[in-house]
Write an enzyme that holds these catalytic residues in place. Sequence first.
Site, short mmCIF file in Angstrom:
data_model
loop_
_atom_site.label_atom_id
_atom_site.label_comp_id
_atom_site.label_asym_id
_atom_site.label_seq_id
_atom_site.Cartn_x
_atom_site.Cartn_y
_atom_site.Cartn_z
N CYS A 64 41.39 45.68 40.76
CA CYS A 64 40.08 45.63 40.11
C CYS A 64 38.96 46.13 41.02
CB CYS A 64 39.84 44.21 39.62
SG CYS A 64 38.64 44.08 38.31
N GLU A 100 46.15 42.97 36.76
CA GLU A 100 45.69 41.91 37.67
C GLU A 100 45.88 40.53 37.03
OE1 GLU A 100 41.35 41.43 38.33
OE2 GLU A 100 41.82 41.34 40.47
N LYS A 126 43.78 39.25 47.12
CA LYS A 126 42.52 40.00 47.05
C LYS A 126 41.62 39.56 48.21
CE LYS A 126 39.39 41.33 43.26
NZ LYS A 126 39.18 41.05 41.82
#
Length: 355
Positions: free
Chosen positions: A205, A91, A171
């Site tokens: 994540c 990430e 995200k």
Amino acid sequence: MKFINYAILLASLIEVAVSLPLSNFSQFPFDINPQNLTFAAVRAAPVNWPTPILNKNWTGVSLDLNATVDYGVSLIEKAAANGASAVVFPECWFPGYPKGYDENDWMTTHIADYIANSLEVGSHNWNKLLQAAAENQVFVAFGFSEKNDEAIYMAQALVDPLGTVLIQRRKLRPSGTERLLWSDGSRNGMQVASTFLGRFGLLECWEHFHPSMTFPMWSQTEDVHFASFPYMPDENDSEALWWESAEVNHAAARTYAVNSGAISIVPAVGRAVVYNGNGVLLAEMNASESMEENPILYVSGINATLFHDVNFNINSEASWGILEQIVDNYPDNIPRVTGTYVNAVTNPISALLAA
Ligand SMILES: *[C@@H]1O[C@H](CO)[C@@H](O)[C@H](O)[C@H]1NC(C)=O
Ligand SMILES: *[C@@H]1O[C@H](CO)[C@@H](O)[C@H](O)[C@H]1NC(C)=O
Ligand SMILES: *[C@@H]1O[C@H](CO)[C@@H](O)[C@H](O)[C@H]1NC(C)=O
Ligand SMILES: *[C@@H]1O[C@H](CO)[C@@H](O)[C@H](O)[C@H]1NC(C)=O
Ligand SMILES: *[C@@H]1O[C@H](CO)[C@@H](O)[C@H](O)[C@H]1NC(C)=O
Ligand SMILES: *[C@@H]1O[C@H](CO)[C@@H](O)[C@H](O)[C@H]1NC(C)=O
């Protein structure tokens, strides 16, 4: 009751499980064996990223996007030379995850530099990564801090071996205090790509913990899932905070693998792992291993002829019917109030720089 559930599950799997004939791969122009694919998970640190893994001292340290893109391209070349068909980065690896940004004075000392080193879609550096995928004939999935005129985002991209971008996403809701720095993405980014090797998807994540992010992915039946985390210490590391520990994060990645049934490649700076669709550990490399000597974790023996190539399974636990059931069965004692948490957050660059 359990028996009946399994019977229904089995019936629905038989209905949808049409294995790909080998001839499906004849369109693949490159020299690969679809019965024995190798995938690569990057575990090296970006250029100038403080090491060891849990060192959050940024004094006198600046990330360097240009140098990190060049290093990333060299890792793509290395992985391809070692037979990989896909290379997956952690990430925000471009230009690096600013670990500890909320624990010290990083926001006042480094934010301008971080924004300047975030990656713009369509930029020279962006094109270098697409070109590396094409020149080395590999899929590349990479995590980056994306910059546009307005804000920065925690973004991911999946590029195919022709250099075509298949998935470009942000995200949905950065986790915890990340949301003070990066802005929210949109649900349209949660898409699985149907490729000539199978169905590939990505999340990053803590998205692996949240049903609003996992459920839409599970509904789309992935064959291989790329689960990028920023950095990962070894298990039992007493210096790791609970939310950054391998135990907590790999529990989410492993549960995801079982729920999706997808082989899950889990890159992170430090400890990288791969689970199969039953949650069994297929490959691992510990954080204590040298990241210079072993910048990449490889997993081989992935048999793409076993992939199902099904877009969704309406008779599964992750389906429209189940989603409706969640709403219908939501306990009456909880107020039907939306609240403000789900509102999209944008942190304008001007506000970040003024902070
Ligand atoms: C699969 O590929 C790996 C890496 O190239 C190799 O070590 C292994 O022997 C291969 N397995 C089979 C069954 O061919
Ligand atoms: C952080 O690094 C700087 C520069 O190397 C050093 O002067 C400082 O003592 C370090 N701070 C801590 C808390 O280790
Ligand atoms: C990064 O590379 C680009 C293109 O070569 C160059 O214009 C830019 O000045 C470089 N940035 C830094 C900070 O060196
Ligand atoms: C990684 O470390 C754990 C202990 O934290 C150990 O049990 C395991 O064998 C190590 N794995 C490798 C591949 O070195
Ligand atoms: C983890 O740490 C605890 C206490 O620090 C220790 O008792 C235990 O043996 C460790 N487990 C492993 C697998 O290293
Ligand atoms: C791959 O799976 C197919 C079934 O689709 C099987 O016939 C073949 O033996 C498998 N290949 C390897 C190398 O295990």
